[in-house]
Design a protein around this motif. Structure first.
Motif, PDB file in Angstrom:
ATOM      1  N   THR A  93      58.177  12.154   0.883  1.00  0.00           N
ATOM      2  CA  THR A  93      57.797  12.441  -0.507  1.00  0.00           C
ATOM      3  C   THR A  93      58.763  13.357  -1.251  1.00  0.00           C
ATOM      4  O   THR A  93      58.629  13.526  -2.457  1.00  0.00           O
ATOM      5  CB  THR A  93      56.397  13.105  -0.563  1.00  0.00           C
ATOM      6  N   LYS A  94      59.739  13.923  -0.569  1.00  0.00           N
ATOM      7  CA  LYS A  94      60.568  14.980  -1.177  1.00  0.00           C
ATOM      8  C   LYS A  94      61.349  14.540  -2.411  1.00  0.00           C
ATOM      9  O   LYS A  94      61.621  15.362  -3.283  1.00  0.00           O
ATOM     10  CB  LYS A  94      61.506  15.612  -0.148  1.00  0.00           C
ATOM     11  N   LYS A 124      59.235  12.620  -7.629  1.00  0.00           N
ATOM     12  CA  LYS A 124      58.794  13.636  -8.594  1.00  0.00           C
ATOM     13  C   LYS A 124      57.439  13.294  -9.208  1.00  0.00           C
ATOM     14  O   LYS A 124      56.937  14.003 -10.057  1.00  0.00           O
ATOM     15  CB  LYS A 124      59.846  13.825  -9.701  1.00  0.00           C
ATOM     16  N   CYS A 125      56.850  12.168  -8.769  1.00  0.00           N
ATOM     17  CA  CYS A 125      55.561  11.731  -9.309  1.00  0.00           C
ATOM     18  C   CYS A 125      54.395  12.217  -8.449  1.00  0.00           C
ATOM     19  O   CYS A 125      53.364  11.562  -8.360  1.00  0.00           O
ATOM     20  CB  CYS A 125      55.532  10.215  -9.422  1.00  0.00           C
ATOM     21  N   ARG A 126      54.561  13.336  -7.809  1.00  0.00           N
ATOM     22  CA  ARG A 126      53.513  13.910  -6.955  1.00  0.00           C
ATOM     23  C   ARG A 126      53.146  15.277  -7.522  1.00  0.00           C
ATOM     24  O   ARG A 126      53.687  16.300  -7.093  1.00  0.00           O
ATOM     25  CB  ARG A 126      54.013  14.065  -5.509  1.00  0.00           C
ATOM     26  N   PRO A 127      52.233  15.315  -8.499  1.00  0.00           N
ATOM     27  CA  PRO A 127      51.966  16.581  -9.196  1.00  0.00           C
ATOM     28  C   PRO A 127      51.572  17.750  -8.289  1.00  0.00           C
ATOM     29  O   PRO A 127      51.950  18.880  -8.563  1.00  0.00           O
ATOM     30  CB  PRO A 127      50.836  16.246 -10.172  1.00  0.00           C
ATOM     31  N   ASP A 143      57.597  25.545  -2.724  1.00  0.00           N
ATOM     32  CA  ASP A 143      57.746  25.194  -1.302  1.00  0.00           C
ATOM     33  C   ASP A 143      56.811  24.021  -0.969  1.00  0.00           C
ATOM     34  O   ASP A 143      55.701  24.223  -0.462  1.00  0.00           O
ATOM     35  CB  ASP A 143      57.412  26.413  -0.431  1.00  0.00           C
ATOM     36  N   PRO A 144      57.256  22.778  -1.245  1.00  0.00           N
ATOM     37  CA  PRO A 144      56.376  21.633  -1.029  1.00  0.00           C
ATOM     38  C   PRO A 144      55.936  21.448   0.426  1.00  0.00           C
ATOM     39  O   PRO A 144      54.805  21.039   0.674  1.00  0.00           O
ATOM     40  CB  PRO A 144      57.181  20.428  -1.513  1.00  0.00           C
ATOM     41  N   LEU A 145      56.797  21.757   1.396  1.00  0.00           N
ATOM     42  CA  LEU A 145      56.412  21.602   2.792  1.00  0.00           C
ATOM     43  C   LEU A 145      55.244  22.526   3.129  1.00  0.00           C
ATOM     44  O   LEU A 145      54.276  22.119   3.787  1.00  0.00           O
ATOM     45  CB  LEU A 145      57.592  21.863   3.733  1.00  0.00           C
ATOM     46  N   ASP A 146      55.297  23.753   2.668  1.00  0.00           N
ATOM     47  CA  ASP A 146      54.206  24.697   2.887  1.00  0.00           C
ATOM     48  C   ASP A 146      52.928  24.195   2.197  1.00  0.00           C
ATOM     49  O   ASP A 146      51.835  24.277   2.767  1.00  0.00           O
ATOM     50  CB  ASP A 146      54.600  26.086   2.357  1.00  0.00           C
TER      51      ASP A 146
END
Length: 173
Positions: A112-113, A116-119, A125-128
């Motif tokens: 998913t990184k 950008k369509c993942r609000p 820190d997306p992984l956290d």
């Protein structure tokens, strides 16, 4: 008419990809709750989150789910957070089989990184954030009829596992 199959799981676990393959293998119709929400509102999921709120999105998601559960012979790819709204799990369980797709936080992050369509992942820190959300939702994701770990399982193989489970469940009533 065959029971619906509801694919639940965190974003990036392969619900849409596996769902399309599964629908084809079982000669069922595929539908995606996020796509249906976008058609119904004329807005993207991100726009609803941005212009309205997550709460408004969840309400629309439940309305769409209610529409879906009145139909049969569907493979339904749900949004990753559909499980957090009270009543949604019961609604899906009553009208079909619940299948959870699981994957490790690191694999979800990799998948998913660049999207950008993942609000809910547009954070520092997306992984956290993925780890926190997986922890918060884990009890929903494991309370299903069947689990498939897609961490190292190709979509075709995941679909095959679900077909086998579904056909066995179907033959037992």
């Amino acid at each position: 008419m065959r029971k619906n199959i509801y694919l639940i799981g965190f974003m990036g676990t392969g619900k849409s990809t596996v769902g399309r393959i599964l629908a084809e293998k079982l000669d069922m119709e595929f539908c995606d709750t996020d796509s249906m929400i976008e058609m119904k509102t004329g807005k993207t999921v991100e726009e609803i989150f941005e212009d309205e709120s997550e709460e408004v999105f969840r309400n629309i998601e439940s309305e769409v789910l209610t529409e879906i559960t009145s139909r049969k012979n569907l493979v339904v790819s749900t949004g990753g957070g559909i499980v957090v709204t009270r009543g949604n799990m019961d609604m899906m369980r009553k009208e079909g089989l619940l299948v959870s797709l699981l994957a490790s936080a690191d694999v979800i992050f990799e998948r998913t990184k660049n999207d950008k369509c993942r609000p809910l992942l547009n954070v520092e820190d997306p992984l956290d954030q993925i780890k926190k959300m997986l922890f918060d939702r884990a009890h929903f994701y494991i309370d299903t009829d069947f689990l498939v770990d897609t961490t190292d399982t190709p979509p075709e193989e995941a679909a095959e596992q679900i077909v086998e489970f579904y056909n066995n469940a179907d033959s037992q009533g």
